[in-house]
Design a protein around this motif. Structure first.
Motif, PDB file in Angstrom:
ATOM      1  N   THR A 190       0.807  -0.710   0.636  1.00  0.00           N
ATOM      2  CA  THR A 190      -0.135  -0.064  -0.359  1.00  0.00           C
ATOM      3  C   THR A 190       0.519   1.291   0.286  1.00  0.00           C
ATOM      4  O   THR A 190       2.273   1.515   0.690  1.00  0.00           O
ATOM      5  CB  THR A 190      -0.787  -0.069   1.073  1.00  0.00           C
ATOM      6  OG1 THR A 190      -1.799  -1.288   1.416  1.00  0.00           O
ATOM      7  CG2 THR A 190      -1.653   1.020   0.918  1.00  0.00           C
ATOM      8  N   ALA A 233      -5.339  -9.420   2.624  1.00  0.00           N
ATOM      9  CA  ALA A 233      -4.990  -8.793   4.044  1.00  0.00           C
ATOM     10  C   ALA A 233      -4.891  -6.942   3.057  1.00  0.00           C
ATOM     11  O   ALA A 233      -3.712  -6.177   3.932  1.00  0.00           O
ATOM     12  CB  ALA A 233      -3.419  -9.219   4.575  1.00  0.00           C
ATOM     13  N   ASN A 292      -3.814   0.841  -2.676  1.00  0.00           N
ATOM     14  CA  ASN A 292      -2.720  -0.431  -3.133  1.00  0.00           C
ATOM     15  C   ASN A 292      -2.459  -1.562  -3.837  1.00  0.00           C
ATOM     16  O   ASN A 292      -3.331  -1.585  -5.261  1.00  0.00           O
ATOM     17  CB  ASN A 292      -4.249  -1.594  -2.290  1.00  0.00           C
ATOM     18  CG  ASN A 292      -4.520  -1.230  -1.276  1.00  0.00           C
ATOM     19  OD1 ASN A 292      -4.323  -0.681  -0.424  1.00  0.00           O
ATOM     20  ND2 ASN A 292      -6.352  -1.376  -0.640  1.00  0.00           N
ATOM     21  N   PHE A 314      -4.278   0.020   6.864  1.00  0.00           N
ATOM     22  CA  PHE A 314      -4.495   0.023   8.261  1.00  0.00           C
ATOM     23  C   PHE A 314      -2.800   0.775   8.190  1.00  0.00           C
ATOM     24  O   PHE A 314      -2.718   1.634   8.953  1.00  0.00           O
ATOM     25  CB  PHE A 314      -5.094  -0.044   9.365  1.00  0.00           C
ATOM     26  CG  PHE A 314      -6.734   0.295   8.792  1.00  0.00           C
ATOM     27  CD1 PHE A 314      -7.350   1.364   9.481  1.00  0.00           C
ATOM     28  CD2 PHE A 314      -7.124  -0.259   8.489  1.00  0.00           C
ATOM     29  CE1 PHE A 314      -8.871   2.088   9.366  1.00  0.00           C
ATOM     30  CE2 PHE A 314      -8.985  -0.270   8.355  1.00  0.00           C
ATOM     31  CZ  PHE A 314      -9.149   1.152   8.325  1.00  0.00           C
TER      32      PHE A 314
END
Ligand SMILES: Nc1ncnc2c1ncn2[C@@H]1O[C@H](COP(=O)(O)OP(=O)(O)OP(=O)(O)O)[C@@H](O)[C@H]1O
Ligand SMILES: C[C@@](O)(CCOP(=O)(O)OP(=O)(O)O)CC(=O)O
Length: 391
Positions: A48, A121, A112, A127
């Protein structure tokens, strides 16, 4: 209105658990019913990228994920925003010359480079990147361990993505969650030859989210209590030791039986929760067979809340594992240019039925070849334009 925009970016990795987190003892603080262990995967393949920016003229907190605006008003994002702002405020109170970023709204832009909400995931990397990007923006002195307590409140598994290598999420005992955080068991460098092959069996959004699935298990499964009280504490010790000792045989065995037990407690829930499909089960059969033929653990499978399979193996066994997979699914996306054929061992060992390859060919859409990797990395890449909007 315009004005100065402060910004910072980071990348963050995916992690795939080898001892599964499944169940919350506190749904608000995201406190787990058991400790868990994972391997952080290389960001060369899955990552990410998040830019966090703050400006006095922003009118509200906003987040764009893969080009689409998403709400940040849910409790998970709010918990992270609040904690991070409180830490920044402490710095500003101590040094009034610092810009009052804690009072400004933030724009977060994130991408992402893999399917979102498909059991790969994404919430973990997402996060972790969000918390790390804001921590970079605020120039917070907190350690990854301390930041992991904040990321945990966004998504439990995210706390483990604050570290590279081999990571434990220690469940903790305190009611306020102050001791429920991630710690590193071993660095990537300590055991660098861990590889992972991800078989993407479905990249679509799953039917039962992890959040809902795990609480169905907590509330209804009778096997679950035995898992959390007896099985996991013992396995946690054994797996941590196996990692420190680079003992793949033990690590692999524990990884497989823990994946199977996690799916068993899902099945023991009411209504039952199914994440694996026929292709997933075929992968299990194939790997069990290969391990039996070689008389040792050559590869270890694990499945999260979806049908996708993650196979862990050591670099020295690459020809065995990838040779077989290449023979089975030669045409899927994701293969590199290497041939994976060996003059000493056949790609398909005696005892493996190539007929099963037809099901794999049907069910697997992509392979991702990766391995253990580092934690979040600061980057100069910026995803926002001069107006604080996605580029
Ligand atoms: N880059 C990101 N930045 C912020 N939030 C993200 C990001 N990527 C994913 N998320 C959040 O995570 C949610 C997806 O989480 P979900 O648990 O459904 O899927 P997953 O993480 O891919 O699967 P699993 O956790 O079972 O492996 C998204 O809807 C979004 O709220
Ligand atoms: C099966 C798992 O991947 C479950 C991950 O669950 P999440 O971390 O996605 O759940 P929330 O805390 O509700 O966001 C196992 C694991 O990663 O340990």
């Amino acid at each position: 209105m315009t004005g100065k925009i402060y910004s910072a970016s980071t990348t963050a990795p995916v992690n795939i658990a080898t001892l599964k987190y499944w169940g919350k003892r506190d749904t608000k603080l995201n406190l787990p019913t058991n400790s868990s262990i994972s391997v952080t995967l290389s960001q060369d393949d899955l990552r990410t990228l998040t830019t966090a920016c703050a400006a006095e003229f922003f009118e509200s907190d906003k987040l764009w994920l893969n080009g689409k605006e998403e709400s940040v008003h849910g409790p998970r994002f709010l918990a992270c925003f609040n904690e991070l702002r409180a830490l920044r405020k402490i710095r500003e109170d101590a040094n009034p010359e610092l810009p009052a970023l804690s009072k400004y709204h933030m724009h977060i832009v994130s991408e992402n480079n893999f399917p979102t909400a498909a059991g790969l995931a994404s919430s973990a990397a997402g996060f972790a990147a969000f918390v790390q990007a804001v921590a970079n923006l605020y120039e917070l002195p907190q350690s990854p361990e301390e930041l992991s307590r904040i990321a945990r409140q966004g998504s439990g598994s995210a706390c483990r993505s604050l570290f590279g290598g081999y990571v434990a999420w220690e469940m903790g005992q305190e009611a306020d969650g102050s001791d429920s955080r991630a710690v590193q068991i071993a660095t990537q460098e300590a055991w660098p030859d861990m590889k992972a092959a991800i078989l993407v069996i479905s990249a679509s959004k799953k039917e039962t989210s992890s959040t809902v699935g795990m609480q169905t298990t907590v509330n209804t499964s009778t096997l679950f209590k035995y898992r959390t009280d007896v099985v996991v504490p013992q396995r946690f010790k054994e797996m941590s030791e196996a990692i420190v000792n680079k003992d793949f045989e033990t690590f692999g065995k524990l990884t497989m039986i823990d994946s199977n037990q996690f799916h068993a407690v899902c099945l023991d829930s009411s209504p039952p929760v199914f994440y694996m499909n026929d292709t997933s089960r075929l992968v299990i059969g194939l790997i069990e067979k290969v391990n039996k033929i070689y008389g040792r653990v050559v590869a270890a499978y694990t499945f999260d809340a979806g049908p996708n399979s993650v196979l862990y193996y050591l670099e020295k066994d690459e020809l065995i594992v990838l040779g077989l997979l290449k023979a089975a699914i030669p045409d899927v996306d994701g293969w590199d240019k290497k041939s994976y054929t060996s003059s000493i061992a056949p790609a398909v060992p005696d005892g493996v039925d190539p007929c099963s390859f037809e099901v794999l060919k049907e069910g697997v859409s992509r392979i991702i070849l990766t391995g253990v990797g580092p934690g979040p990395r600061k980057t100069d890449e910026v995803l926002i334009d001069g107006n604080g909007l996605p580029k």
